[in-house]
Design an enzyme around this catalytic site. Structure first.
Site, short mmCIF file in Angstrom:
data_model
loop_
_atom_site.label_atom_id
_atom_site.label_comp_id
_atom_site.label_asym_id
_atom_site.label_seq_id
_atom_site.Cartn_x
_atom_site.Cartn_y
_atom_site.Cartn_z
N ASP A 40 2.78 4.55 5.20
CA ASP A 40 2.57 4.03 6.55
C ASP A 40 2.45 2.51 6.57
O ASP A 40 2.31 1.91 7.65
CB ASP A 40 1.35 4.69 7.22
CG ASP A 40 0.15 4.83 6.29
OD1 ASP A 40 0.18 4.28 5.17
OD2 ASP A 40 -0.82 5.51 6.67
N HIS A 41 2.53 1.88 5.40
CA HIS A 41 2.58 0.42 5.29
C HIS A 41 3.98 -0.01 4.89
O HIS A 41 4.69 0.71 4.18
CB HIS A 41 1.62 -0.09 4.21
CG HIS A 41 0.18 0.15 4.51
ND1 HIS A 41 -0.69 -0.87 4.82
CD2 HIS A 41 -0.57 1.29 4.50
CE1 HIS A 41 -1.90 -0.38 5.00
NE2 HIS A 41 -1.85 0.94 4.81
N ASN A 87 -7.34 -4.45 5.38
CA ASN A 87 -7.98 -3.65 6.42
C ASN A 87 -8.72 -4.50 7.44
O ASN A 87 -9.78 -4.13 7.94
CB ASN A 87 -8.92 -2.60 5.80
CG ASN A 87 -8.20 -1.29 5.52
OD1 ASN A 87 -7.40 -0.83 6.32
ND2 ASN A 87 -8.48 -0.68 4.38
N ASP A 129 -4.01 -4.89 0.94
CA ASP A 129 -4.35 -4.26 2.21
C ASP A 129 -5.79 -4.66 2.49
O ASP A 129 -6.73 -4.09 1.94
CB ASP A 129 -4.20 -2.74 2.10
CG ASP A 129 -4.68 -2.02 3.34
OD1 ASP A 129 -5.09 -2.69 4.32
OD2 ASP A 129 -4.66 -0.77 3.35
N ASN A 135 0.87 -1.17 0.00
CA ASN A 135 0.00 0.00 0.00
C ASN A 135 0.91 1.22 0.00
O ASN A 135 1.57 1.51 0.99
CB ASN A 135 -0.91 0.00 1.23
CG ASN A 135 -1.83 1.21 1.29
OD1 ASN A 135 -1.41 2.34 0.99
ND2 ASN A 135 -3.07 1.02 1.69
N GLU A 174 -4.01 1.75 -2.84
CA GLU A 174 -4.19 3.16 -2.48
C GLU A 174 -3.33 4.07 -3.35
O GLU A 174 -2.56 4.89 -2.87
CB GLU A 174 -3.91 3.39 -0.98
CG GLU A 174 -4.67 4.59 -0.45
CD GLU A 174 -4.61 4.72 1.07
OE1 GLU A 174 -5.16 5.73 1.56
OE2 GLU A 174 -4.02 3.86 1.75
N ASP A 199 -1.91 -6.23 6.08
CA ASP A 199 -1.51 -6.54 4.71
C ASP A 199 -1.26 -8.05 4.62
O ASP A 199 -0.37 -8.56 5.30
CB ASP A 199 -0.26 -5.76 4.33
CG ASP A 199 -0.49 -4.25 4.44
OD1 ASP A 199 -0.95 -3.67 3.46
OD2 ASP A 199 -0.23 -3.70 5.53
#
Length: 259
Positions: free
Chosen positions: A249-250, A149, A147, A7, A34, A220
């Site tokens: 941030d991943h 989530n 991802d 991501n 994303e 992930d």
């Protein structure tokens, strides 16, 4: 074959980090999420210059998924998840690379919950489960990478703090149950196959010093069909890339298959 899910949290903003990763790690397949980029602004020329072919499903400012393949062009199989012809979110793309079917998945976040966004998340997971069953029926190597989530469990192996995430859509019992229903179709969670126990995180928020405190969680995932799981050599998280300047941030999360 090394397959990575990443991501990027905005492909144009993070393009230097993505190109850096491709050059240093040279994954054979990179499933990106994303993108936050419309189709026409996807940096195809930069990706091609790095030695990768690409297919992508963009959306201006939000969502967006892509599949990159080193030294070849991915063979597009599907753009968009079946089951809702009116779905406007760009969250699913599927391609064949070197005999492997790879899907790049960006599952809805679902916050705030309860509410329509959480309902959409659960409905999307149901649609994904139906399509995952169709993929299993093909009896070919498949990697569902993305991802998701969803934090799979409430243990410290998957989340830094149960209390901090207790009301978050990522860790609700309904989200976890929907994820397990897919997993129990016959998929293998590559990271947990490689590391059955111990904390493995893939995401660290930008706020509250989460990276510095290692306050992360695992969202992930790479789920492998039986034919792909039989080829599993290794899996892991390239954690150090999260600590680089202006990083996503991943962290890139990967699997290596013998094909």
């Amino acid at each position: 074959m090394k397959i990575v899910t990443y991501n990027v949290n905005g492909i144009r903003a993070r393009l230097p980090r993505l190109l850096e990763y491709l050059e240093e790690q040279k994954p054979d397949v990179a499933c990106l999420q994303e993108l936050k980029s419309a189709d026409e602004t996807f940096p195809a020329a930069d990706i091609e210059a790095a030695g990768y072919g690409a297919v992508w499903h963009g959306q201006k400012g939000f969502n967006g998924v892509a599949i990159l393949a080193r030294g070849t062009e991915p063979k597009l199989r599907r753009m968009g998840l079946p089951g809702d012809p009116d779905d406007t979110h760009s969250r699913y793309i599927e391609a064949e690379v070197g005999g492997i079917v790879a899907a790049s998945i960006y599952l809805p976040n679902g916050n705030p919950q309860p509410g329509p966004k959480f309902d959409y998340k659960l409905a999307w997971l149901d649609r994904l489960r139906s399509h995952a069953a169709e993929l299993l029926a093909e009896e070919v190597p498949v990697a569902l990478a993305g991802d998701w989530n969803v934090i799979p469990t409430t243990t410290h192996d998957d989340v830094f703090s149960r209390r901090a995430m207790a009301s978050d859509a990522l860790m609700q019992p309904e989200s976890q149950a929907a994820y397990r229903r897919i997993l129990h179709q016959g998929w293998t969670d590559a990271i947990r196959a490689r590391y059955p126990e111990g904390a493995v995180f893939t995401f660290w928020d930008y706020t509250a010093g989460c990276w510095q405190r290692d306050a992360g969680f695992r969202i992930d995932h790479l789920l492998l069909s039986p034919q792909a799981a039989d080829c599993l050599l290794d899996a892991g998280v390239d954690k150090e890339y999260r600590g680089r300047e202006k990083a996503s941030d991943h962290a890139p999360t990967w699997v290596e298959l013998e094909v």
